[in-house]
Design an enzyme around this catalytic site. Sequence first.
Site, PDB file in Angstrom:
ATOM      1  N   LYS A  81      -9.622   5.116 -34.487  1.00 37.84           N
ATOM      2  CA  LYS A  81      -8.895   6.092 -35.283  1.00 37.84           C
ATOM      3  C   LYS A  81      -7.829   5.417 -36.143  1.00 37.84           C
ATOM      4  O   LYS A  81      -7.502   4.251 -35.981  1.00 37.84           O
ATOM      5  CB  LYS A  81      -8.270   7.155 -34.383  1.00 37.84           C
ATOM      6  CG  LYS A  81      -9.290   7.960 -33.595  1.00 37.84           C
ATOM      7  CD  LYS A  81     -10.333   8.620 -34.483  1.00 37.84           C
ATOM      8  CE  LYS A  81      -9.776   9.728 -35.321  1.00 37.84           C
ATOM      9  NZ  LYS A  81     -10.824  10.436 -36.117  1.00 37.84           N
ATOM     10  N   HIS A  99      -9.774   7.257 -42.862  1.00 35.50           N
ATOM     11  CA  HIS A  99      -9.685   8.607 -43.425  1.00 35.50           C
ATOM     12  C   HIS A  99      -8.817   8.653 -44.691  1.00 35.50           C
ATOM     13  O   HIS A  99      -7.909   9.467 -44.808  1.00 35.50           O
ATOM     14  CB  HIS A  99      -9.146   9.589 -42.375  1.00 35.50           C
ATOM     15  CG  HIS A  99      -9.956   9.612 -41.113  1.00 35.50           C
ATOM     16  ND1 HIS A  99     -11.272  10.001 -41.065  1.00 35.50           N
ATOM     17  CD2 HIS A  99      -9.641   9.249 -39.844  1.00 35.50           C
ATOM     18  CE1 HIS A  99     -11.730   9.900 -39.832  1.00 35.50           C
ATOM     19  NE2 HIS A  99     -10.768   9.440 -39.077  1.00 35.50           N
ATOM     20  N   GLN A 104      -8.163  12.568 -48.807  1.00 33.86           N
ATOM     21  CA  GLN A 104      -7.510  13.391 -47.802  1.00 33.86           C
ATOM     22  C   GLN A 104      -6.003  13.397 -48.047  1.00 33.86           C
ATOM     23  O   GLN A 104      -5.471  12.540 -48.759  1.00 33.86           O
ATOM     24  CB  GLN A 104      -7.807  12.841 -46.399  1.00 33.86           C
ATOM     25  CG  GLN A 104      -9.282  12.924 -45.998  1.00 33.86           C
ATOM     26  CD  GLN A 104     -10.062  11.653 -46.234  1.00 33.86           C
ATOM     27  OE1 GLN A 104      -9.793  10.927 -47.186  1.00 33.86           O
ATOM     28  NE2 GLN A 104     -11.039  11.384 -45.379  1.00 33.86           N
ATOM     29  N   GLY A 206     -29.227  16.663 -39.020  1.00 31.50           N
ATOM     30  CA  GLY A 206     -28.480  15.402 -38.944  1.00 31.50           C
ATOM     31  C   GLY A 206     -28.098  15.069 -37.517  1.00 31.50           C
ATOM     32  O   GLY A 206     -28.314  15.855 -36.579  1.00 31.50           O
ATOM     33  N   THR A 234     -29.482  26.427 -47.036  1.00 31.43           N
ATOM     34  CA  THR A 234     -28.176  26.589 -47.701  1.00 31.43           C
ATOM     35  C   THR A 234     -28.225  26.308 -49.204  1.00 31.43           C
ATOM     36  O   THR A 234     -27.204  26.413 -49.883  1.00 31.43           O
ATOM     37  CB  THR A 234     -27.122  25.656 -47.061  1.00 31.43           C
ATOM     38  OG1 THR A 234     -27.571  24.301 -47.146  1.00 31.43           O
ATOM     39  CG2 THR A 234     -26.882  26.024 -45.608  1.00 31.43           C
ATOM     40  N   VAL A 282     -16.910  20.931 -37.042  1.00 31.80           N
ATOM     41  CA  VAL A 282     -17.018  19.564 -36.536  1.00 31.80           C
ATOM     42  C   VAL A 282     -16.662  18.568 -37.628  1.00 31.80           C
ATOM     43  O   VAL A 282     -16.052  17.533 -37.375  1.00 31.80           O
ATOM     44  CB  VAL A 282     -18.432  19.294 -35.989  1.00 31.80           C
ATOM     45  CG1 VAL A 282     -18.550  17.861 -35.470  1.00 31.80           C
ATOM     46  CG2 VAL A 282     -18.775  20.272 -34.878  1.00 31.80           C
ATOM     47  N   SER A 283     -17.023  18.876 -38.866  1.00 26.07           N
ATOM     48  CA  SER A 283     -16.723  17.976 -39.985  1.00 26.07           C
ATOM     49  C   SER A 283     -15.223  17.811 -40.194  1.00 26.07           C
ATOM     50  O   SER A 283     -14.775  16.774 -40.673  1.00 26.07           O
ATOM     51  CB  SER A 283     -17.379  18.494 -41.270  1.00 26.07           C
ATOM     52  OG  SER A 283     -18.775  18.639 -41.100  1.00 26.07           O
ATOM     53  N   ASP A 285     -12.984  18.756 -42.323  1.00 26.91           N
ATOM     54  CA  ASP A 285     -12.482  18.351 -43.637  1.00 26.91           C
ATOM     55  C   ASP A 285     -11.299  19.221 -44.035  1.00 26.91           C
ATOM     56  O   ASP A 285     -11.226  19.752 -45.150  1.00 26.91           O
ATOM     57  CB  ASP A 285     -13.601  18.448 -44.679  1.00 26.91           C
ATOM     58  CG  ASP A 285     -14.610  17.318 -44.558  1.00 26.91           C
ATOM     59  OD1 ASP A 285     -14.185  16.156 -44.622  1.00 26.91           O
ATOM     60  OD2 ASP A 285     -15.809  17.600 -44.391  1.00 26.91           O
ATOM     61  N   ILE A 325     -10.992  19.870 -34.462  1.00 25.90           N
ATOM     62  CA  ILE A 325     -10.502  18.612 -33.890  1.00 25.90           C
ATOM     63  C   ILE A 325     -11.228  17.450 -34.558  1.00 25.90           C
ATOM     64  O   ILE A 325     -12.461  17.444 -34.622  1.00 25.90           O
ATOM     65  CB  ILE A 325     -10.734  18.598 -32.362  1.00 25.90           C
ATOM     66  CG1 ILE A 325      -9.967  19.750 -31.705  1.00 25.90           C
ATOM     67  CG2 ILE A 325     -10.330  17.265 -31.751  1.00 25.90           C
ATOM     68  CD1 ILE A 325     -10.330  19.980 -30.244  1.00 25.90           C
ATOM     69  N   ASP A 326     -10.474  16.479 -35.057  1.00 29.16           N
ATOM     70  CA  ASP A 326     -11.119  15.424 -35.840  1.00 29.16           C
ATOM     71  C   ASP A 326     -11.526  14.207 -35.018  1.00 29.16           C
ATOM     72  O   ASP A 326     -11.928  13.187 -35.579  1.00 29.16           O
ATOM     73  CB  ASP A 326     -10.238  14.999 -37.024  1.00 29.16           C
ATOM     74  CG  ASP A 326      -8.919  14.377 -36.607  1.00 29.16           C
ATOM     75  OD1 ASP A 326      -8.692  14.206 -35.384  1.00 29.16           O
ATOM     76  OD2 ASP A 326      -8.108  14.054 -37.490  1.00 29.16           O
TER      77      ASP A 326
END
Length: 380
Positions: A81, A99, A104, A206, A234, A282-283, A285, A325-326
């Site tokens: 991280k 990140h 970001q 994926g 999508t 989950v992503s 962003d 949660i990242d």
Amino acid sequence: MSSNKIWLRAETKPAEARSALTPTTCKALMDAGYDVTVERSTQRIFDGEDNILSYLIGAPLVEEGSWVKDAPKDAYVLGLKELPEDDFPLEHVHISFAHCYKEQGGWEKVLSRWPRGGGTLLDLEFLTDDVGRRVAAFGYSAGYAGSALAVKNWAWQLTHPEGEPLPGETPYENQDLLIASVKESLEVGKKQSGKSPKVLVIGALGRCGKGAVQLAKDVGIPESDIIQWDIEETKKGGPFREIVEDVDIFVNCIYLSAKIPPFVNAETLSTPNRRLSVICDVSADTTNPHNPIPVYSITTTFDKPTVPVTLSAGAQGPPLSVISIDHLPSLLPRESSEMFSEALLPSLLQLKDRKNARVWKQAEDLFNEKVATLPESMRA
């Protein structure tokens, strides 16, 4: 700069129990002639009393955070991280998830530390093979853990309708314990509602999506209640009424690389037919300007896993909350670390000849490309 020195730093993010190296991959590197130094860690899954000796096969153990002053200038500082927020320039070559390449929040400040110190970032998120696939990723584990928390949150909401948030979680020693915990919650939820939750996974083809789907299967949710969407489903563009009205849990597992229409938004959530009560992004962003789930604004944490969604006045339907949660794979630190580190090992074994290794040359070229987008005042 190429070197045979690798310095495994301790992770500082709360509840981050994963490791870029495991005892097995640490030994493999040393057997190949690498000089590996390991920082002690109070939270790393492999540093319990039963496991710490596994690192002592020739790897010196040093104090947590000592890389800042003690790591040789030609050592690769390896972690997972992002570094703690600070401003001092970085002199080393760092291998980690920083990140800061997708604009970001605060990315310029993070990235500028390397050019100001003469260091380099080789970002783990962007290490790819000859066909552009990431050489090592935590996607499967992230989807698995995110889906687990989403099911637990669904059941919790049913038994705590007054809005009390899902309690904090800590890493599980192994996957079987996580499955047992989710099954227990699921049974409580089914007893309360009389049915299993209907789960929609976007990005189901994926790595991340496959993990999310597998957890749902592993805990006993019928396959008929697990809806799997990917590009085909999508491509017409959102927002999608089906997400809001037809399912209880929405798990977002896409890799966001460009702006897309939102999957849900405040307007679609205001429908009187809303069934959706849990979103697991989950992503994560969260600070990305193109976030396709623009209904929340904070990244959640293991001690506070959910954030409530503010709905329009008079909105009908169940309470709605988001999990974002990242570092979800840290819920299963042992399995996720072993999977990731084994996949990363072939690339780490090329570090001695980094200048001629395509994966590392490409990572350095990308770093230089991103640095060039910084204001000139932040590059020196």
